[in-house]
Write a protein that holds these residues in place. Structure first.
Motif, PDB file in Angstrom:
ATOM      1  N   ALA A 211      22.570  31.116  27.223  1.00  0.00           N
ATOM      2  CA  ALA A 211      23.087  32.194  26.380  1.00  0.00           C
ATOM      3  C   ALA A 211      24.447  32.678  26.839  1.00  0.00           C
ATOM      4  N   ALA A 212      24.587  32.874  28.160  1.00  0.00           N
ATOM      5  CA  ALA A 212      25.784  33.557  28.650  1.00  0.00           C
ATOM      6  C   ALA A 212      26.153  33.082  30.041  1.00  0.00           C
ATOM      7  N   LEU A 213      27.391  33.314  30.366  1.00  0.00           N
ATOM      8  CA  LEU A 213      27.896  33.151  31.716  1.00  0.00           C
ATOM      9  C   LEU A 213      28.473  34.507  32.128  1.00  0.00           C
ATOM     10  N   VAL A 214      27.968  35.064  33.228  1.00  0.00           N
ATOM     11  CA  VAL A 214      28.423  36.362  33.732  1.00  0.00           C
ATOM     12  C   VAL A 214      29.262  36.117  34.970  1.00  0.00           C
ATOM     13  N   LEU A 215      30.475  36.622  34.961  1.00  0.00           N
ATOM     14  CA  LEU A 215      31.401  36.334  36.049  1.00  0.00           C
ATOM     15  C   LEU A 215      32.205  37.579  36.388  1.00  0.00           C
ATOM     16  N   GLU A 216      32.111  38.015  37.656  1.00  0.00           N
ATOM     17  CA  GLU A 216      33.048  39.036  38.118  1.00  0.00           C
ATOM     18  C   GLU A 216      34.449  38.436  38.083  1.00  0.00           C
ATOM     19  N   THR A 217      35.362  39.076  37.383  1.00  0.00           N
ATOM     20  CA  THR A 217      36.712  38.527  37.293  1.00  0.00           C
ATOM     21  C   THR A 217      37.302  38.345  38.686  1.00  0.00           C
ATOM     22  N   VAL A 218      37.178  39.374  39.503  1.00  0.00           N
ATOM     23  CA  VAL A 218      37.465  39.285  40.935  1.00  0.00           C
ATOM     24  C   VAL A 218      36.211  39.774  41.648  1.00  0.00           C
ATOM     25  N   PRO A 219      35.436  38.874  42.253  1.00  0.00           N
ATOM     26  CA  PRO A 219      34.226  39.329  42.944  1.00  0.00           C
ATOM     27  C   PRO A 219      34.548  40.436  43.930  1.00  0.00           C
ATOM     28  N   GLY A 220      33.692  41.468  43.946  1.00  0.00           N
ATOM     29  CA  GLY A 220      33.960  42.655  44.739  1.00  0.00           C
ATOM     30  C   GLY A 220      33.325  42.627  46.106  1.00  0.00           C
ATOM     31  N   THR A 221      32.104  43.186  46.214  1.00  0.00           N
ATOM     32  CA  THR A 221      31.463  43.241  47.524  1.00  0.00           C
ATOM     33  C   THR A 221      31.154  41.854  48.063  1.00  0.00           C
ATOM     34  N   ALA A 222      31.186  40.833  47.224  1.00  0.00           N
ATOM     35  CA  ALA A 222      30.955  39.460  47.680  1.00  0.00           C
ATOM     36  C   ALA A 222      32.174  38.869  48.375  1.00  0.00           C
ATOM     37  N   PHE A 255      39.840  49.152  35.320  1.00  0.00           N
ATOM     38  CA  PHE A 255      40.456  50.479  35.312  1.00  0.00           C
ATOM     39  C   PHE A 255      41.363  50.719  36.519  1.00  0.00           C
ATOM     40  N   GLY A 256      42.322  49.805  36.658  1.00  0.00           N
ATOM     41  CA  GLY A 256      43.404  49.996  37.602  1.00  0.00           C
ATOM     42  C   GLY A 256      43.221  49.378  38.959  1.00  0.00           C
ATOM     43  N   ARG A 257      42.020  48.999  39.320  1.00  0.00           N
ATOM     44  CA  ARG A 257      41.743  48.544  40.680  1.00  0.00           C
ATOM     45  C   ARG A 257      42.638  47.373  41.096  1.00  0.00           C
ATOM     46  N   THR A 258      42.900  46.451  40.189  1.00  0.00           N
ATOM     47  CA  THR A 258      43.712  45.274  40.521  1.00  0.00           C
ATOM     48  C   THR A 258      45.178  45.438  40.132  1.00  0.00           C
ATOM     49  N   GLY A 259      45.541  46.632  39.650  1.00  0.00           N
ATOM     50  CA  GLY A 259      46.896  46.843  39.171  1.00  0.00           C
ATOM     51  C   GLY A 259      47.064  46.527  37.704  1.00  0.00           C
ATOM     52  N   ALA A 260      45.944  46.412  36.988  1.00  0.00           N
ATOM     53  CA  ALA A 260      45.929  46.237  35.537  1.00  0.00           C
ATOM     54  C   ALA A 260      44.738  47.033  35.005  1.00  0.00           C
ATOM     55  N   TRP A 261      44.732  47.316  33.715  1.00  0.00           N
ATOM     56  CA  TRP A 261      43.583  48.055  33.179  1.00  0.00           C
ATOM     57  C   TRP A 261      42.299  47.255  33.376  1.00  0.00           C
ATOM     58  N   PHE A 262      42.367  45.951  33.095  1.00  0.00           N
ATOM     59  CA  PHE A 262      41.245  45.048  33.357  1.00  0.00           C
ATOM     60  C   PHE A 262      41.789  43.817  34.065  1.00  0.00           C
ATOM     61  N   ALA A 263      41.033  43.317  35.023  1.00  0.00           N
ATOM     62  CA  ALA A 263      41.518  42.203  35.833  1.00  0.00           C
ATOM     63  C   ALA A 263      41.748  40.943  35.016  1.00  0.00           C
ATOM     64  N   VAL A 264      41.004  40.747  33.916  1.00  0.00           N
ATOM     65  CA  VAL A 264      41.217  39.551  33.101  1.00  0.00           C
ATOM     66  C   VAL A 264      42.631  39.479  32.557  1.00  0.00           C
ATOM     67  N   GLN A 265      43.311  40.640  32.486  1.00  0.00           N
ATOM     68  CA  GLN A 265      44.667  40.653  31.946  1.00  0.00           C
ATOM     69  C   GLN A 265      45.658  39.949  32.876  1.00  0.00           C
ATOM     70  N   HIS A 266      45.301  39.796  34.148  1.00  0.00           N
ATOM     71  CA  HIS A 266      46.143  39.004  35.060  1.00  0.00           C
ATOM     72  C   HIS A 266      46.081  37.520  34.724  1.00  0.00           C
ATOM     73  N   TYR A 267      45.001  37.104  34.061  1.00  0.00           N
ATOM     74  CA  TYR A 267      44.728  35.676  33.894  1.00  0.00           C
ATOM     75  C   TYR A 267      44.807  35.238  32.435  1.00  0.00           C
ATOM     76  N   ASP A 268      45.189  36.168  31.555  1.00  0.00           N
ATOM     77  CA  ASP A 268      45.431  35.845  30.147  1.00  0.00           C
ATOM     78  C   ASP A 268      44.224  35.185  29.489  1.00  0.00           C
ATOM     79  N   VAL A 269      43.051  35.783  29.707  1.00  0.00           N
ATOM     80  CA  VAL A 269      41.840  35.307  29.041  1.00  0.00           C
ATOM     81  C   VAL A 269      41.167  36.483  28.352  1.00  0.00           C
ATOM     82  N   THR A 270      40.426  36.184  27.299  1.00  0.00           N
ATOM     83  CA  THR A 270      39.687  37.202  26.564  1.00  0.00           C
ATOM     84  C   THR A 270      38.217  36.838  26.571  1.00  0.00           C
ATOM     85  N   PRO A 271      37.400  37.573  27.295  1.00  0.00           N
ATOM     86  CA  PRO A 271      35.951  37.329  27.270  1.00  0.00           C
ATOM     87  C   PRO A 271      35.344  37.836  25.970  1.00  0.00           C
TER      88      PRO A 271
END
Length: 450
Positions: A211-222, A255-271
C-alpha cells in the motif's frame, strides 16, 4: 539531587512517587526538575541556566515561551477552549490553510491529529483504504512513533519489545554512506544500490500487496542522515511505477528544522502524504496531522473516512500553530535555521572533527546535525553499542550539563538540534562546550587503548 527550592523538591518527590516515565527503567531515573524556559534556555530546580541544544524532543523549533504563541493560546482560551472536531472553527481553518500553503503543490487537505505517531497511523490507514492493499514498507534506522502501526514500522530497537505479527510492516535498508549496507564507494553508488535493493524488496513482497512506503525525509533519532542526491527522486519513481503511496514522515524534519518548511523541498520531490507534528506549533499544545493530496482526499468524498480523534484540530493547539507559523514567517526563523546551519553549525562541527579523533562522521543540515563517535576511525567501531549506551557517552552528557549545555545523545551519536531561533553566537557557545567535553572523550578512549 539537590534542589534550591522547596517547590522544586516537592515536584521531584511527587514525580518519583507517582509518574511513570516513557522509555525508561523507573528505578534508575533522576529527572531534572525544570522550573521555567525562555527562548533557547532552560532553568532547573536549582536555578541553573542551560543552553538547550535538544529542543526538548526536537520540537521547540520556535524556542521556549515565544510571546506571540503564548498570547495566542491565552486569547483562544478566553474565546473557545474546546469543541467537537465535527464543527468548523477559525483556528483550525486558518491553521489548515497556513500548512497547505507551505506543503509541496497539491497537498491541500489537512487531517489533524494529536501528535506524530497518530499522524503516521492515519497516513497509513488512508493509503491502505485508497489502494486496497495492506503491506507498508519502511527503512531500518527509522522511528515513526509508539502507537501500534507506527512502532511496527519503526526500524530501531524500540520496535523489538513492541513488535506484533500481522502488522504488515516490511523493512528495507536505506542509504547510509558512512556505514553503507551496500559496500558502496561513494554517495552515487550508495544511492543506486539502495534503490536497486528497494525495488527488489518491492518485487519480492509483491507490488500488488504494498500500500505505502513510509520514509523519514531525514531520519531523526535514528541518526540524522540526509539522503544522497537522487535517492528521494528514485523513491518517488518506484512508488509511481508500482502504484505505492509515498508517505513522507516529516514529524521531526518539518517546519524549519532543516532550513526549509519541509525537508522534501531540499530534494525537489512531492510525496502523496506528509505526516507532521512537533514544529508545527513547537509543542506548546499537542498537535500533529497529515497533509493529503487530491487523489487520496477524493477517496473519501463519498465514502466516510473511518478514523478520528476527540481532540482533532483542537482550538488551542491550532491557535498555537497559526501563531507559530506566522511568527516563523515574520521573523525569518526558517531562514535563520538555514543560515546558522550553513555558516556556524556545519563548519563548526567539521572543525571539531578535525581536532577530535573520536568523531567519525559529521552530517546534517539546518539545525539538525549528528556526530558519530568512534573508538577508531579506521574500523568505525562505535563508542556505544547499537541500542545501548556507554560510560563515555554518559560522561559527555554530564560534562556538557555541568558547563550549562543540554545535549542529546542516542547510542554512540551526539545530536546537535537547537531551536531554529538560535543565534550564531549562541550556537558557537554551545559548540565550545561540546568541544571541551569531546576532549574528555578523546582522553578516555586513548587511555582505554593503552
Amino acid at each position: 539531587m539537590s534542589l534550591a527550592s522547596s517547590s522544586a523538591a516537592g515536584t521531584y518527590e511527587l514525580d518519583r512517587a507517582h509518574v511513570l516515565h516513557s522509555w525508561s527503567a523507573q528505578a534508575e531515573l533522576d529527572p531534572m526538575v525544570v522550573e521555567r524556559a525562555e527562548g533557547v534556555h532552560v532553568w532547573d530546580g536549582e536555578g541553573r541556566c542551560y543552553l538547550d541544544f535538544t529542543s526538548q524532543l526536537v520540537n521547540t523549533n520556535i524556542g521556549h515561551q515565544h510571546p506571540a504563541v503564548v498570547q495566542a493560546i491565552q486569547s483562544q482560551a478566553e474565546q473557545l477552549c474546546t469543541i467537537s472536531p465535527a464543527c468548523a472553527t477559525q483556528p483550525r481553518s486558518r491553521a489548515a490553510r497556513l500548512i497547505a500553503e507551505r506543503t509541496p503543490e497539491g497537498l491541500d487537505k489537512i487531517f489533524f491529529t494529536n501528535g506524530g505517531a497518530e499522524a503516521v497511523e492515519n497516513a497509513v490507514r488512508m493509503a491502505r483504504l485508497h489502494t486496497g492493499r495492506h503491506k507498508v514498507l519502511s527503512r531500518y534506522r527509522s522511528y515513526h512513533g509508539a502507537t501500534t502501526t507506527a512502532i511496527n514500522l519503526t526500524g530501531d530497537p524500540r520496535r523489538w519489545p513492541n513488535e506484533q505479527s500481522g502488522a504488515g510492516a516490511v523493512h528495507f535498508f536505506g542509504p547510509h554512506p558512512y556505514r553503507s549496507p551496500f559496500h558502496a564507494a561513494d554517495e552515487g553508488e550508495e544511492c543506486r544500490r539502495a534503490l536497486e535493493h528497494l525495488e527488489q524488496v518491492i518485487e519480492l513482497e509483491g507490488p500488488e500487496t504494498v500500500a505505502a512506503l513510509v520514509l523519514e525525509t531525514v531520519p531523526g533519532t535514528a541518526g540524522i542522515m540526509p539522503p544522497p542526491p537522487g535517492y528521494l527522486r528514485g523513491v518517488r519513481e518506484l512508488c509511481d511505477r508500482y502504484g505505492i503511496v509515498y508517505i513522507a514522515d516529516e514529524v521531526m524534519a518539518g517546519f524549519g528544522r532543516t532550513g526549509a518548511w519541509f525537508a522534501v523541498q531540499h530534494y525537489d520531490v512531492t510525496p502523496d502524504l506528509i505526516a507532521f507534528a512537533k514544529g508545527v506549533n513547537s509543542g506548546y499544545v499537542p498537535l500533529g496531522g497529515v497533509a493529503v493530496n487530491e487523489a487520496i482526499a477524493s477517496t473519501f468524498d463519498h465514502r466516510a473516512y473511518p478514523g478520528g480523534l476527540t481532540y482533532s484540530g483542537h482550538p488551542l493547539a491550532c491557535a498555537a500553530a497559526v501563531a507559530t507559523i506566522t511568527a516563523m514567517d515574520e521573523e525569518g526563523i526558517v531562514d535563520n535555521a538555514a543560515t546558522v546551519g550553513a555558516e556556524v553549525l556545519g563548519p563548526g562541527l567539521r572543525e571539531l572533527a578535525e581536532r577530535h579523533p573520536s568523531i567519525g562522521d559529521v552530517r546534517g543540515l539546518g539545525v539538525f546535525w549528528a556526530l558519530e563517535l568512534v573508538t577508531d576511525r579506521a574500523t568505525k567501531e562505535p563508542v556505544a553499542p547499537y541500542g545501548g549506551s556507554s560510560p563515555v557517552m554518559k560522561r559527555l552528557v554530564a560534562e556538557c550539563a555541568e558547563a550549562g549545555l543540554l545535549i542529546p545523545t542516542t547510542y554512540h551519536r551526539v545530536h546537535v538540534v537547537p531551536p531554529c531561533t538560535i543565534t550564531a553566537q549562541q550556537a558557537r557557545e554551545g559548540l565550545a562546550v561540546l568541544d571541551g567535553a569531546l576532549d574528555t572523550v578523546d582522553r578516555t578512549l586513548a587511555e582505554q587503548r593503552g
